[in-house]
Motif scaffolding. Sequence first.
Motif, PDB file in Angstrom:
ATOM      1  N   ARG A 118      94.480  23.997  45.440  1.00  0.00           N
ATOM      2  CA  ARG A 118      94.673  23.430  46.786  1.00  0.00           C
ATOM      3  C   ARG A 118      95.980  23.900  47.415  1.00  0.00           C
ATOM      4  O   ARG A 118      96.941  24.164  46.699  1.00  0.00           O
ATOM      5  CB  ARG A 118      94.700  21.896  46.712  1.00  0.00           C
ATOM      6  CG  ARG A 118      93.341  21.281  46.474  1.00  0.00           C
ATOM      7  CD  ARG A 118      93.427  19.765  46.512  1.00  0.00           C
ATOM      8  NE  ARG A 118      92.102  19.167  46.395  1.00  0.00           N
ATOM      9  CZ  ARG A 118      91.827  17.908  46.724  1.00  0.00           C
ATOM     10  NH1 ARG A 118      92.770  17.115  47.183  1.00  0.00           N
ATOM     11  NH2 ARG A 118      90.598  17.456  46.604  1.00  0.00           N
ATOM     12  N   ARG A 127      82.765  25.335  50.464  1.00  0.00           N
ATOM     13  CA  ARG A 127      81.579  25.584  49.629  1.00  0.00           C
ATOM     14  C   ARG A 127      80.280  25.275  50.383  1.00  0.00           C
ATOM     15  O   ARG A 127      80.164  24.233  51.016  1.00  0.00           O
ATOM     16  CB  ARG A 127      81.649  24.711  48.371  1.00  0.00           C
ATOM     17  CG  ARG A 127      82.707  25.155  47.391  1.00  0.00           C
ATOM     18  CD  ARG A 127      82.967  24.106  46.346  1.00  0.00           C
ATOM     19  NE  ARG A 127      83.683  22.970  46.874  1.00  0.00           N
ATOM     20  CZ  ARG A 127      83.565  21.707  46.444  1.00  0.00           C
ATOM     21  NH1 ARG A 127      82.724  21.416  45.479  1.00  0.00           N
ATOM     22  NH2 ARG A 127      84.268  20.734  46.985  1.00  0.00           N
ATOM     23  N   HIS A 149      86.204  19.960  35.555  1.00  0.00           N
ATOM     24  CA  HIS A 149      85.997  21.055  36.520  1.00  0.00           C
ATOM     25  C   HIS A 149      86.737  20.786  37.835  1.00  0.00           C
ATOM     26  O   HIS A 149      87.506  21.631  38.307  1.00  0.00           O
ATOM     27  CB  HIS A 149      84.492  21.206  36.769  1.00  0.00           C
ATOM     28  CG  HIS A 149      84.145  22.035  37.965  1.00  0.00           C
ATOM     29  ND1 HIS A 149      84.349  23.390  38.010  1.00  0.00           N
ATOM     30  CD2 HIS A 149      83.609  21.695  39.183  1.00  0.00           C
ATOM     31  CE1 HIS A 149      83.944  23.860  39.190  1.00  0.00           C
ATOM     32  NE2 HIS A 149      83.496  22.848  39.920  1.00  0.00           N
ATOM     33  N   SER A 164      87.372  17.185  49.824  1.00  0.00           N
ATOM     34  CA  SER A 164      87.375  18.305  48.868  1.00  0.00           C
ATOM     35  C   SER A 164      86.802  19.564  49.514  1.00  0.00           C
ATOM     36  O   SER A 164      86.409  20.510  48.830  1.00  0.00           O
ATOM     37  CB  SER A 164      86.633  17.952  47.574  1.00  0.00           C
ATOM     38  OG  SER A 164      85.294  17.627  47.831  1.00  0.00           O
ATOM     39  N   ARG A 185      81.286  17.946  47.435  1.00  0.00           N
ATOM     40  CA  ARG A 185      81.645  18.448  48.770  1.00  0.00           C
ATOM     41  C   ARG A 185      81.975  17.309  49.707  1.00  0.00           C
ATOM     42  O   ARG A 185      81.344  17.129  50.749  1.00  0.00           O
ATOM     43  CB  ARG A 185      80.520  19.311  49.317  1.00  0.00           C
ATOM     44  CG  ARG A 185      80.409  20.599  48.512  1.00  0.00           C
ATOM     45  CD  ARG A 185      79.549  21.582  49.154  1.00  0.00           C
ATOM     46  NE  ARG A 185      78.195  21.094  49.204  1.00  0.00           N
ATOM     47  CZ  ARG A 185      77.137  21.750  48.793  1.00  0.00           C
ATOM     48  NH1 ARG A 185      77.275  22.943  48.296  1.00  0.00           N
ATOM     49  NH2 ARG A 185      75.955  21.225  48.896  1.00  0.00           N
TER      50      ARG A 185
HETATM   51  C1  HEM Z   1      76.842  24.986  38.704  1.00  0.00           C
HETATM   52  C2  HEM Z   1      78.000  25.191  39.256  1.00  0.00           C
HETATM   53  C3  HEM Z   1      78.873  24.137  39.888  1.00  0.00           C
HETATM   54  C4  HEM Z   1      78.657  22.799  40.050  1.00  0.00           C
HETATM   55  C5  HEM Z   1      77.429  21.966  39.654  1.00  0.00           C
HETATM   56  C6  HEM Z   1      79.835  22.258  40.698  1.00  0.00           C
HETATM   57  C7  HEM Z   1      80.012  20.918  41.010  1.00  0.00           C
HETATM   58  C8  HEM Z   1      81.190  20.386  41.505  1.00  0.00           C
HETATM   59  C9  HEM Z   1      81.445  18.977  41.655  1.00  0.00           C
HETATM   60  C10 HEM Z   1      80.464  17.850  41.329  1.00  0.00           C
HETATM   61  C11 HEM Z   1      82.702  18.854  42.152  1.00  0.00           C
HETATM   62  C12 HEM Z   1      83.447  17.550  42.437  1.00  0.00           C
HETATM   63  C13 HEM Z   1      83.003  16.911  43.696  1.00  0.00           C
HETATM   64  C14 HEM Z   1      83.480  17.630  44.930  1.00  0.00           C
HETATM   65  O1  HEM Z   1      84.581  17.366  45.362  1.00  0.00           O
HETATM   66  O2  HEM Z   1      82.747  18.491  45.427  1.00  0.00           O
HETATM   67  C15 HEM Z   1      83.228  20.190  42.364  1.00  0.00           C
HETATM   68  C16 HEM Z   1      84.434  20.490  42.916  1.00  0.00           C
HETATM   69  C17 HEM Z   1      84.838  21.762  43.231  1.00  0.00           C
HETATM   70  N1  HEM Z   1      84.255  22.933  42.825  1.00  0.00           N
HETATM   71 FE1  HEM Z   1      82.548  23.095  41.783  1.00  0.00          FE
HETATM   72  N2  HEM Z   1      80.713  23.276  40.927  1.00  0.00           N
HETATM   73  C18 HEM Z   1      80.172  24.437  40.449  1.00  0.00           C
HETATM   74  C19 HEM Z   1      80.740  25.702  40.477  1.00  0.00           C
HETATM   75  C20 HEM Z   1      81.876  26.024  41.166  1.00  0.00           C
HETATM   76  C21 HEM Z   1      82.371  27.371  41.349  1.00  0.00           C
HETATM   77  C22 HEM Z   1      81.724  28.653  40.815  1.00  0.00           C
HETATM   78  C23 HEM Z   1      83.492  27.259  42.100  1.00  0.00           C
HETATM   79  C24 HEM Z   1      84.323  28.435  42.559  1.00  0.00           C
HETATM   80  C25 HEM Z   1      85.601  28.515  42.391  1.00  0.00           C
HETATM   81  C26 HEM Z   1      83.708  25.852  42.401  1.00  0.00           C
HETATM   82  C27 HEM Z   1      84.728  25.321  43.178  1.00  0.00           C
HETATM   83  C28 HEM Z   1      84.950  23.983  43.375  1.00  0.00           C
HETATM   84  C29 HEM Z   1      86.039  23.467  44.203  1.00  0.00           C
HETATM   85  C30 HEM Z   1      87.012  24.281  45.049  1.00  0.00           C
HETATM   86  C31 HEM Z   1      85.978  22.077  44.108  1.00  0.00           C
HETATM   87  C32 HEM Z   1      86.882  21.075  44.815  1.00  0.00           C
HETATM   88  C33 HEM Z   1      88.197  20.923  44.082  1.00  0.00           C
HETATM   89  C34 HEM Z   1      89.165  20.069  44.896  1.00  0.00           C
HETATM   90  O3  HEM Z   1      88.844  18.894  45.124  1.00  0.00           O
HETATM   91  O4  HEM Z   1      90.193  20.616  45.304  1.00  0.00           O
HETATM   92  N3  HEM Z   1      82.707  25.132  41.805  1.00  0.00           N
HETATM   93  N4  HEM Z   1      82.281  21.107  41.937  1.00  0.00           N
END
Ligand code: HEM
Length: 437
Positions: free
Chosen positions: A353, A362, A345, A258, A254
Motif C-alpha cells: 500500500r 483488481r 495473503h 482495499s 475488493r
Molecule cells: C486465487 C487467487 C486470489 C484470491 C482468491 C484472492 C483473494 C483475496 C481476498 C479474499 C482478499 C482480502 C479481501 C480484499 O480486501 O479484497 C485479497 C486481497 C488482496 N489481494 Fe488477493 N486473491 C488472489 C490473488 C491475488 C493476486 C495474484 C494478487 C496480485 C498481486 C492479489 C492482490 C491482492 C491485493 C492487492 C489485496 C488487497 C490488499 C490490501 O488490502 O492492501 N491477489 N485477495
Amino acid sequence: MSLPDPEGLSRREYVKSLVAVGGAGALSACLGEDDDIEIPSGTDEFDDLPAGQHEWDSFFEADEHGNVRLPRHHVLAYLELNGEPTDTGRETVESALKTLERAYEWSNDGLVFTIGYSPSYFDRYEESLPESVDLPAPTTLTPLEDLNDDDLDTYDALVHFASDEPVALLEAELAMFGEADALSGSDAEPQNTDSDTVNGVTVEDRLSDVFDLADRRTGFFGAGLPTANTDATGIPDDYPIPEEAPMFMGFRGRFKKSQPSEERVTIQDGPFAGGTTQHVSKIRQQLDQWWEQDSQAVRVAKMFSPTHEREDRVGEYGEKLTDSPEVEDVVEQTESDASGGMVGHAQKTARAREDGSPIILRRDFDTTDDDIAGLHFVSVQREIEDFVKTREAMTGTDLPIGSILNNGILQYISVRRRGNFLIPPREHRALPSPRPE
Ligand code: HEM
C-alpha cells in the motif's frame, strides 16, 4: 466446443456454460423462449462517457457500505492484427466500439469494456512509447512460476467485456467478431439473432475487419456462481462453500478500502494521460486442497491473517467485514507472524500500500475455462511496476517463513500465463501509435 445440454443443469450453470462456449448458437440458447430481454441502451452523446476506458466504478452498483460490485460475467478476447495499423483501420475500430457504446448502457446491466495493446503491438513502430508509460513485456515474476516464452501473452490487443447480462456479452461479441469467428466453436444453427444489429443498433463495422480473434477466455464473479460451477478439475465434488461467497475460495473481497481510486491507477502525463495499464494472469486454483485439507480457521488465517482468525473478524464468507478487510494493524505483524509459522495473503499483500491504499485495482474473476478451476487475475494500475511491487509483497520471498504451505494462498494457485497491456484513454483507443497526437 458443442453447446451444453441443459438437462440436469441449473439456469445459472447453463447460462454460464453458454457464455463459455460463445457464438450465435449459445446466444439463441441463452435467449431461449425469451427473446424480448430488455437490456438498457447506450448513448450517442459520447462526450458523456468517461475519458478513461477503465473508468467503470461510478457506473456500477455499490452495496450499503460503498463497495463497488463487478459485473457477473466476463469475456477476454485476445486479438491479432490482420495487417498493419492504418488510418482506415483506426476508423473501423473506432466505429465498431462506438456501435457498442450506442447499443449498451455503460453499467452492470448494460456492458462495459476496455481495449488494450501489448508491448508486441507497439514493437512494430520505429518510435518507442513515451517515458510516461511503463509497459514492459510480460515475464516470470515469482520463483514458483515455470513459464516458457509460449506462456507469455504477446497477442496484439485484448478486449475485456463485462456485464451482468450474458445475452449482452454474447451479442456484443457477435457484433464485433461476426458469426464466422464467434461460431467457430459451436455446431448449432443460429436462431433469434440478427448479426446486423446489436440491441437495436445497426452494426456497420466490426473488430474482425481489422483483427483476428486469437484466444477467448471467460469467467464469472458473484454470489451463487461458484456453487453453480463445480464441474471442473480441481473442484471437490461436495465442498462447503457458502451460497453467498462470490469466489471459489469462499470469501468476499475488493472492499472500498482495499481498492485504490481510479484516479490512483490513471496515467497522469504524456499522450496517454487518462489511460492505464493492465496485467492479466491466468491462474490455476487447487481448490480440492483448499477445501479438503484445511479447516475454516486455517482458511481465514491463510487468506487474511492469524489475527483475523483469533479475533473472528471475518465470519463464514466475510460477512463480518463491511468496507475494509481490516488489515491495517496486522500489516505490521507480517514478519512476526511469518516467524511464528503462518502469514495471511491480504496481510502481506497490503505491505504494498501507499498512503494507506493499495496501488492496483483488481477486476479478477473465476473461471472453468479448459474445464479447470482457475482465476483470470485482471488488474489495472498506473504502471506495470505497481503490479510487480504488489506481487512481490504477496510472494513474500523476504519473509522468514520456512514453508510455502503456510505462506498465504501460494500453495493453492499456479500461474499459467501472463500478459501486459496499455489501455489508452478513449480518444486514442483505436490502433494507437506510440506517440499519438
Ligand atoms: C486465487 C487467487 C486470489 C484470491 C482468491 C484472492 C483473494 C483475496 C481476498 C479474499 C482478499 C482480502 C479481501 C480484499 O480486501 O479484497 C485479497 C486481497 C488482496 N489481494 Fe488477493 N486473491 C488472489 C490473488 C491475488 C493476486 C495474484 C494478487 C496480485 C498481486 C492479489 C492482490 C491482492 C491485493 C492487492 C489485496 C488487497 C490488499 C490490501 O488490502 O492492501 N491477489 N485477495
